[in-house]
Design an enzyme around this catalytic site. Structure first.
Site, PDB file in Angstrom:
ATOM      1  N   HIS A  33       0.822  -1.207   0.000  1.00 18.38           N
ATOM      2  CA  HIS A  33       0.000   0.000   0.000  1.00 18.38           C
ATOM      3  C   HIS A  33       0.857   1.258   0.000  1.00 18.38           C
ATOM      4  O   HIS A  33       1.949   1.282   0.551  1.00 18.38           O
ATOM      5  CB  HIS A  33      -0.909   0.028   1.241  1.00 18.38           C
ATOM      6  CG  HIS A  33      -1.938  -1.054   1.244  1.00 18.38           C
ATOM      7  ND1 HIS A  33      -2.441  -1.597   2.396  1.00 18.38           N
ATOM      8  CD2 HIS A  33      -2.558  -1.701   0.230  1.00 18.38           C
ATOM      9  CE1 HIS A  33      -3.326  -2.525   2.104  1.00 18.38           C
ATOM     10  NE2 HIS A  33      -3.408  -2.598   0.790  1.00 18.38           N
ATOM     11  N   LEU A  85      -1.419   1.274  21.520  1.00 18.63           N
ATOM     12  CA  LEU A  85      -2.775   0.714  21.620  1.00 18.63           C
ATOM     13  C   LEU A  85      -2.935  -0.104  22.900  1.00 18.63           C
ATOM     14  O   LEU A  85      -3.953  -0.026  23.599  1.00 18.63           O
ATOM     15  CB  LEU A  85      -3.068  -0.161  20.390  1.00 18.63           C
ATOM     16  CG  LEU A  85      -3.355   0.595  19.082  1.00 18.63           C
ATOM     17  CD1 LEU A  85      -3.285  -0.350  17.891  1.00 18.63           C
ATOM     18  CD2 LEU A  85      -4.732   1.268  19.143  1.00 18.63           C
ATOM     19  N   ALA A  93      -3.236   2.074  25.849  1.00 19.35           N
ATOM     20  CA  ALA A  93      -4.519   2.778  25.916  1.00 19.35           C
ATOM     21  C   ALA A  93      -5.669   1.860  26.319  1.00 19.35           C
ATOM     22  O   ALA A  93      -6.791   2.333  26.520  1.00 19.35           O
ATOM     23  CB  ALA A  93      -4.818   3.409  24.567  1.00 19.35           C
ATOM     24  N   ALA A  97      -6.367  -1.329  24.651  1.00 22.35           N
ATOM     25  CA  ALA A  97      -6.734  -2.338  23.657  1.00 22.35           C
ATOM     26  C   ALA A  97      -6.061  -3.660  23.996  1.00 22.35           C
ATOM     27  O   ALA A  97      -5.017  -3.703  24.660  1.00 22.35           O
ATOM     28  CB  ALA A  97      -6.315  -1.885  22.266  1.00 22.35           C
ATOM     29  N   THR A 130       1.041 -10.622  21.238  1.00 25.13           N
ATOM     30  CA  THR A 130       2.493 -10.480  21.077  1.00 25.13           C
ATOM     31  C   THR A 130       2.932 -10.654  19.634  1.00 25.13           C
ATOM     32  O   THR A 130       4.041 -10.285  19.264  1.00 25.13           O
ATOM     33  CB  THR A 130       3.220 -11.523  21.940  1.00 25.13           C
ATOM     34  OG1 THR A 130       2.740 -12.831  21.579  1.00 25.13           O
ATOM     35  CG2 THR A 130       2.943 -11.267  23.431  1.00 25.13           C
ATOM     36  N   SER A 131       2.054 -11.234  18.808  1.00 22.77           N
ATOM     37  CA  SER A 131       2.370 -11.448  17.391  1.00 22.77           C
ATOM     38  C   SER A 131       1.069 -11.643  16.621  1.00 22.77           C
ATOM     39  O   SER A 131       0.000 -11.845  17.227  1.00 22.77           O
ATOM     40  CB  SER A 131       3.250 -12.694  17.209  1.00 22.77           C
ATOM     41  OG  SER A 131       2.526 -13.865  17.594  1.00 22.77           O
TER      42      SER A 131
END
Length: 583
Positions: free
Chosen positions: A248, A267, A270, A272, A276-277
């Protein structure tokens, strides 16, 4: 889109119309088992006027014209959402579209998007991939998960993943991978937060840009009350020594803040749920869903069996599931390979061998390569019969039609329609009657007198102008060529004997060009040794020989049409003095 509509049990299709600039009418498409006609409009304005309840505009135009047509769609009062599929729309154009949409309370999805989907209801464009993936992802009925992603391809993957460990998605959106998408991840997360049917949210971001930070701010501000499972792809970028563009236009890290690691950490900080992957993303989604189910916030969904989408005939034939009869049989040509073939002979071979029009006729009409003297004779017939002046009925009709301002095809056909028993169409009859008489060993006297008793004029005998002492030069040329090149001229010589007898009756009963071509073609077919008696009878019966006259005379009729057009001749009106007016 129509197959998805059918899969979801919609009674009417979601596609109201198609816009194809410069075209109007209908496009036939399948809606389940039923074939339907979708209206085709030439302009955006016409489509919106015809379908005032359609509020989504899906733009499949290329990046060159997508902005202009999207702008036009946004200005229509009935359009609420514009999805732009094209990748590479100029960024300045995209910014203008976004600004206009936001100021007019409208939504732009994309550019560079595969679209979006509301499970069990409606899908935009190619989103969700194949029908098999749609069924495996349970998108034919609504689930409890709201999903938003930048990547269209990865959204198809995540729909499947989510369906494996949850009850499926309620709605999914791919906002697009360009630098300036029309909507942001947080726009859709906040929207999902206000949809009661959505119980949890899954977000898939990617490195590059700072879109994910607007979601971080929304989480920190407590604007999102539902659990958010998030992952930002592109953690492998750090393994490269230099900056890497990931597909992209927007997937390019412009600094530490835009790295996948920094976004994932922000994230998570905050609130979320960040794995870990990517491999652990599915587990995080599963655990979050199961926790909500245990808390009673998600009720079990009763599974339904989606209807079977009928398989297209071509697909079923290729897979060997069905067999279907063909509708047309063709034995003379084949255009399926790299080049067209005439009777099995490739076009390149025809050109390389220096074949002429006679050879092409032999391949397409007789399905074999005839000897050179045969194809030469065919070409001579075409040349000699191409025209016979402007006064014969065919040329006259063509001239009158051309002078009436009609087109080439109309003028040509008007002349061809005069060809029949009285004009140019006697070649087959001449061949048929002379062959029958010769094969039955009738003498010229017996043949002519038997025809007289039946009230039938001998085809190929008689001319309006030519006489026994003023033979048709075309007939003499054909006879000379045949006597010089044909192995046998038995039918023609028989016709000459008949002519000798008819001339004893009247000086104008000479062999005409129809009789010469008809009998000589019999000699060509019989003498070449390449046709059976049955094939010869079939060729004469079908009308091959008249076909030769039609082909040849078309050349002259086209010439007369061009001649009248070039001379700018006015409308023809027949003179009064040439008409007998009588009671």
């Amino acid at each position: 889109m129509l197959d998805f509509d059918f899969l979801c049990g919609r009674e009417t299709p979601s596609v109201a119309g198609i816009i194809n600039p410069g075209a109007e009418g209908f496009q036939k498409l399948f809606f389940g088992q039923e074939e339907i006609a979708i209206p085709v409009h030439s302009t955006v304005e016409a489509a919106c006027a015809a379908h005032p309840t359609a509020d989504v505009f899906i733009n499949f135009a290329s990046y060159r014209s997508a902005a202009a047509s999207s702008n036009l769609a946004l200005k229509q009062p009935t359009i609420r959402v514009v999805a732009i599929i094209a990748e590479g729309v100029p960024e300045s154009d995209t910014k203008e579209l976004i600004a206009y949409a936001r100021s007019n309370n409208k939504v732009v999805i994309g550019p560079a998007t595969v679209g979006g989907i509301q499970a069990g209801a409606f899908k935009i464009g190619d989103t969700a991939g194949t029908i098999d993936n749609i069924i495996q992802s349970k998108l034919y009925r609504p689930g409890s998960v709201g999903f938003v992603s930048k990547s269209g391809g990865m959204s198809n993957e995540l729909y499947n993943t989510i369906a494996r460990v949850t009850d499926g998605i309620y709605e999914g959106i791919a906002i697009g991978g360009d630098v300036f998408p029309g909507s942001t991840l947080s726009d859709h997360v906040l929207r999902f937060n206000n949809i009661p049917q959505v119980k949890m949210i899954v977000v898939l971001g990617e490195l590059g840009g700072r879109d994910e930070y607007s979601l971080v701010e929304a989480l920190k501000a407590g604007k999102i009350s539902k659990p958010v499972c998030a992952w930002v792809s592109g953690t492998c970028a750090r393994l490269f020594k230099s900056e890497v563009q990931f597909g992209h236009a927007g997937a390019k890290s412009g600094g530490e803040m835009e790295s996948a690691q920094a976004k994932n950490q922000a994230l998570q900080d905050a609130g979320a749920i960040v794995p870990t992957s990517y491999e652990a993303f599915e587990i995080s989604i599963k655990e979050t869903f199961e926790k909500l189910a245990e808390e009673g916030k998600i009720s079990p969904i009763k599974e339904i069996t989606p209807p079977q989408i009928p398989e297209d005939l071509n697909t079923a034939i290729k897979s060997g599931k069905v067999r279907a009869p063909t509708h047309i049989i063709s034995t003379i040509s084949d255009d399926r390979g790299e080049e067209p073939c005439y009777a099995g002979v490739p076009m390149s071979s025809i050109v390389e061998k220096g074949m002429g029009i006679g050879d092409v006729i032999s391949l397409l009409w007789f399905k074999r390569s005839l000897p050179r003297y045969c194809t030469q004779f065919i070409e001579i017939c075409v040349m000699l019969c191409a025209d016979h002046g402007p006064c014969v009925s065919g040329a006259h009709n063509t001239i009158v039609t051309a002078r009436a301002g009609k087109d080439l095809v109309s003028s040509l056909v008007s002349g061809l329609l005069t060809i029949g028993p009285r004009f140019g169409g006697a070649i087959d009859d001449a061949a048929r009657y002379f062959k029958d008489a010769y094969d039955r060993k009738l003498s010229p006297y017996e043949f002519v007198e038997s025809m007289k008793k039946k009230g039938i004029r001998v085809p190929g005998i008689g001319h309006r102008i030519k006489r026994g002492d003023n033979r048709d030069k075309r007939v003499e040329l054909l006879q000379l060529f045949a006597r010089t090149n044909f192995p046998s001229t038995k039918y023609m010589e028989y016709a000459v004997e008949v002519e000798t007898y008819t001339l004893s009756k009247a000086n104008n009963l000479v062999m005409n060009v129809d009789g010469a071509i008809g009998t000589l073609f019999l000699d060509l077919l019989a003498g070449s040794g390449m046709f059976t008696k049955q094939e010869i009878d079939e060729i004469v019966g079908i009308g091959y020989l008249n076909g030769l006259f039609v082909l040849a005379r078309s050349i002259g009729l086209i010439g007369h049409t061009f001649d009248q057009k070039r001379l700018k001749q006015p409308l023809y009106r027949h003179p009064w003095e040439d008409v007998l007016y009588t009671k």
